[in-house]
Every structure is written in structure tokens, then in C-alpha cells.
Design a protein around this motif. Structure first.
Motif, mmCIF file in Angstrom:
data_model
loop_
_atom_site.group_PDB
_atom_site.id
_atom_site.type_symbol
_atom_site.label_atom_id
_atom_site.label_comp_id
_atom_site.label_asym_id
_atom_site.label_seq_id
_atom_site.Cartn_x
_atom_site.Cartn_y
_atom_site.Cartn_z
ATOM 1 N N PRO A 133 -17.047 -9.456 -39.886
ATOM 2 C CA PRO A 133 -15.611 -10.059 -40.222
ATOM 3 C C PRO A 133 -15.460 -11.622 -40.221
ATOM 4 O O PRO A 133 -16.076 -12.286 -39.264
ATOM 5 N N GLY A 134 -14.966 -12.159 -41.353
ATOM 6 C CA GLY A 134 -14.914 -13.415 -41.511
ATOM 7 C C GLY A 134 -16.399 -14.080 -41.728
ATOM 8 O O GLY A 134 -16.897 -13.485 -42.618
ATOM 9 N N ASP A 135 -16.557 -15.372 -41.459
ATOM 10 C CA ASP A 135 -17.702 -16.088 -41.733
ATOM 11 C C ASP A 135 -18.917 -16.035 -40.908
ATOM 12 O O ASP A 135 -19.982 -16.526 -41.145
ATOM 13 N N GLU A 136 -18.740 -15.491 -39.634
ATOM 14 C CA GLU A 136 -19.793 -15.389 -38.725
ATOM 15 C C GLU A 136 -20.229 -13.766 -38.466
ATOM 16 O O GLU A 136 -19.589 -12.745 -38.456
ATOM 17 N N ALA A 137 -21.503 -13.605 -38.527
ATOM 18 C CA ALA A 137 -22.303 -12.555 -38.389
ATOM 19 C C ALA A 137 -22.357 -11.937 -37.234
ATOM 20 O O ALA A 137 -22.626 -12.893 -36.263
ATOM 21 N N VAL A 138 -21.866 -10.493 -36.948
ATOM 22 C CA VAL A 138 -21.931 -9.828 -35.736
ATOM 23 C C VAL A 138 -23.200 -9.243 -35.492
ATOM 24 O O VAL A 138 -23.527 -8.568 -34.373
ATOM 25 N N ALA A 139 -24.006 -8.744 -36.658
ATOM 26 C CA ALA A 139 -25.109 -7.950 -36.598
ATOM 27 C C ALA A 139 -25.743 -8.073 -38.154
ATOM 28 O O ALA A 139 -25.253 -8.914 -38.828
ATOM 29 N N SER B 123 -13.158 -6.490 -32.091
ATOM 30 C CA SER B 123 -12.734 -6.712 -33.270
ATOM 31 C C SER B 123 -13.657 -6.302 -34.412
ATOM 32 O O SER B 123 -13.245 -6.197 -35.652
ATOM 33 N N THR B 124 -14.823 -5.868 -33.920
ATOM 34 C CA THR B 124 -15.456 -5.282 -35.078
ATOM 35 C C THR B 124 -15.492 -3.675 -34.874
ATOM 36 O O THR B 124 -16.296 -2.805 -35.640
ATOM 37 N N GLY B 125 -14.563 -3.108 -34.200
ATOM 38 C CA GLY B 125 -14.358 -1.735 -34.163
ATOM 39 C C GLY B 125 -15.018 -0.895 -33.230
ATOM 40 O O GLY B 125 -15.165 0.104 -32.988
ATOM 41 N N SER C 243 -21.517 -9.572 -27.682
ATOM 42 C CA SER C 243 -21.552 -10.924 -27.435
ATOM 43 C C SER C 243 -20.919 -11.817 -28.552
ATOM 44 O O SER C 243 -20.263 -12.872 -28.456
ATOM 45 N N ARG C 244 -20.868 -11.247 -29.625
ATOM 46 C CA ARG C 244 -20.466 -11.800 -30.909
ATOM 47 C C ARG C 244 -18.980 -11.232 -31.379
ATOM 48 O O ARG C 244 -18.730 -11.630 -32.309
ATOM 49 N N SER C 245 -18.391 -10.540 -30.613
ATOM 50 C CA SER C 245 -17.178 -9.620 -30.741
ATOM 51 C C SER C 245 -16.166 -10.492 -29.936
ATOM 52 O O SER C 245 -16.198 -10.949 -29.001
ATOM 53 N N ALA C 246 -14.954 -9.937 -30.492
ATOM 54 C CA ALA C 246 -13.626 -10.433 -29.945
ATOM 55 C C ALA C 246 -12.827 -9.226 -29.228
ATOM 56 O O ALA C 246 -13.130 -8.299 -29.844
#
Length: 339
Positions: free
Chosen positions: A300-306, A153-155, A129-132
Motif C-alpha cells: 500500500p502506498g509508495d513503500e513495498a512490504v513484500a 495495514s497489509t491485512g 517489519s514493514r507493516s503498521a
């Protein structure tokens, strides 16, 4: 609020107790630290700290040890977080950069964090949900079956076999792939449904049922799973600290086996630049009332994905642990960003 002198005494008690594992007396504080006051003054300050609940005497004639309240004030008033040495930073970078995919990144990260902190390390996999969307690939398996591959985007890589029940030519498959990627590449997974729901109508009527099946499988792939995925390493690191848990180590280890417990423990980190530090009774589980948690976000970037972090006894080297957690999170974030 404590004045600076009492805060200095508390800081010295925490540092000595973490280092020596022994209750700390006033004479030891005067001998080891440049407090600039007499033993009598230190004793008075210790009495005041004990009265306010920041330190406690474990038994008669012993020195003092920090309480959860004392550790909390120590952490809240930290002015610096212990940085990694140049050698440590190089080792972290070299170890993590050798990863070949997301699973390898996560497993290398959790092992490295356990080794650096000598605590239990926990790493959450990036959530969909936090990925592109980075790319969608359609690979022919047979004339009527294909493999849909989603790369985020997070692999993270998700795969799904699609049984179409009819032959699909390479030209049509290439057209679907191109239009699907044009619609969703670079977009958050949480918003892709609205971007592709009408895509079948842009194709010839004879092809729309096939396109609709592929789009339906794609949307099923991006739906977030209810369970989070985590990796854990270093539970054996708690064995030397067994006597520091009030009852026994077993309830702590049993709690750490529960995935939902671990996700909740590290799940409130504030982002790549912030920390969540829970000390003792601040933890939501009674089994972990003598443990501390240090966690932060990564991505990646300023947003935490985990999130990732460590669990250990309250007698923890907080500046060093926070420094290690922060450094590892930064390197993982850079890897996910492709830097």
C-alpha cells in the motif's frame, strides 16, 4: 556501445528467437523486420554482435541466438513494457477483488501470475517489519484466558492466546484494548515497543501485572519471524522448456523448492514501480544459470512490504512478463491499500 542499427538487429533477433524457438538467420530478419538495410549489412551487423558476445551460433550452419549479455542489453534498452489489454486488466481486477483475506489474496495472486506469464510465479507474504498496526483486538475465551488479535495495514492477521491466570473483567479488558489501540494504531510495528513498554504503569497497581502480560504477548506477536513466507505456483509451466536448461530440468526444480533460494531471487526488487531482472548467470545459484527472474515490490502506498515475481527460461518474453508482473503488483497494492 552499439549503434542504433545493431541494436535494432539485436532486438529483432531476441524477438524472433523468443517467438519461434529457432536460431535466427539474416534472411529471416530482412523478411520479417523493416530494418531498412540489405541482407549483407545485416550479416555484417550479426558478425559484429557475435564478436562482442551479444549473440552466439549454437552449431555450424545455424542462425544466431541471444546470449545472456544480449538479453541484458535488450532488457536495459527496452523503451516500453507491454501493457495489459482492457480485458486482461478487468480479469485481473475481478479475480483478485474476490479475495476474502490476506492468505486468499496471496494464493490468488500467485496462481494468476503463473497463468498470465506461463512461468513459475513466486509471491512473498508481507513482512511484519514493514507493516503498521491497523487494530488490536482482545477477545475473551474464558474468565482467565483471552485471544489477542493483531491486524496489520497489509491485512495480515496474527493471533496469540494469553493465559492470564486470573479473572479479568470486561471493563478492564475494554480499557486495556482502548489504550493499547490509542498508542499503536497507525504506527509501524518496528516502533511499537517504545510506545507500549510503559503502558502498564498508567493503570492501577492491582491491574498492572495483567496489563504487563497482555503487553508482553502483544510484543511477542509483533516480533518478526526469522523465516519469510512465500507461495509458489506454476512449476509445471517449465516442463515445455526442459530442453533449454543445459543439463536437465531437475536441478532447477530442486532449487525452486528451497524457500531461501526463492526469497533471495525475488528479494532485491526495488519497489512497486521498479523491477529486478536477473538473466542467466546473473542469478546467484548455478542451478538457475539458464533461468531468468523478473520481480517487483508491492504494498500500500509508495513503500513495498513484500515482493513478487516469476522464474522462467532466459528465452522469455521480457516485455510481456514485465508488464504482467507490474500489473498484478499494482492491483495487489491497491487491494492492500483498501482502494
Amino acid at each position: 556501445m552499439l549503434d542504433e542499427r545493431k541494436l535494432a538487429v539485436l532486438r529483432a533477433i531476441v524477438e524472433d528467437y523468443v517467438h519461434t524457438e529457432e536460431p535466427v538467420g539474416s534472411k529471416a530478419l530482412v523478411d520479417r523486420h523493416n530494418l531498412g538495410v540489405s541482407s549483407a549489412t545485416v550479416r555484417n551487423d550479426m558478425a559484429a554482435l557475435e564478436e562482442e558476445g551479444y549473440i552466439a551460433q549454437p552449431h555450424t550452419s545455424a542462425g544466431r541466438i541471444p546470449t545472456d549479455k544480449g538479453y541484458r542489453l535488450f532488457v536495459d534498452r527496452l523503451t516500453t513494457i507491454k501493457p495489459m489489454t482492457v480485458a486482461e486488466r478487468r480479469a485481473i481486477s475481478a479475480f483478485l477483488e474476490g479475495a476474502v483475506d490476506l492468505d486468499d489474496v496471496v494464493h490468488r495472486t500467485v496462481r494468476l501470475l503463473a497463468q498470465l506469464t506461463r512461468q513459475v510465479a513466486v509471491v512473498q507474504y508481507p513482512t511484519l517489519s514493514r507493516s503498521a498496526v491497523r487494530h488490536v483486538e482482545l477477545v475473551t475465551l474464558s474468565p482467565t484466558r483471552l485471544l489477542l488479535v493483531l491486524i496489520t495495514s497489509t491485512g495480515r492477521v496474527e493471533q496469540r492466546v494469553v493465559d492470564l491466570g486470573t479473572n479479568v473483567g470486561d471493563d478492564l479488558l475494554g480499557d486495556i484494548r482502548a489504550r493499547l489501540n490509542a498508542a499503536v494504531s497507525g504506527r509501524q510495528l518496528s516502533e511499537v515497543q517504545s510506545l507500549v513498554v510503559d503502558l502498564p504503569t498508567s493503570f492501577e497497581a492491582t491491574d498492572r501485572s495483567v496489563v504487563a502480560m497482555i503487553i508482553s504477548s502483544f510484543l511477542e506477536t509483533v516480533v518478526e519471524r526469522t523465516e519469510g513466507r512465500i507461495a509458489v505456483s506454476g512449476t509445471a509451466n517449465l516442463i515445455p522448456f526442459g530442453q533449454e536448461f543445459h543439463t536437465s530440468l531437475r536441478p532447477v526444480l530442486e532449487a525452486l523448492e528451497e524457500q531461501v533460494v526463492l526469497l533471495r531471487l525475488i528479494g532485491e526488487a526495488t519497489g512497486p514501480s521498479g523491477f529486478t531482472v536477473r538473466i542467466g548467470h546473473e542469478n546467484p545459484y548455478v542451478e538457475l544459470s539458464t533461468a531468468s527472474v523478473v520481480a517487483t515490490g508491492y504494498g500500500p502506498g509508495d513503500e513495498a512490504v513484500a515482493n513478487l515475481g516469476v522464474v522462467g527460461p532466459t528465452r522469455m518474453d521480457y516485455p510481456g512478463t514485465m508488464g504482467a508482473v507490474r500489473a498484478v503488483a499494482r492491483y495487489v497494492s491497491q487491494i492492500l491499500a483498501g482502494e
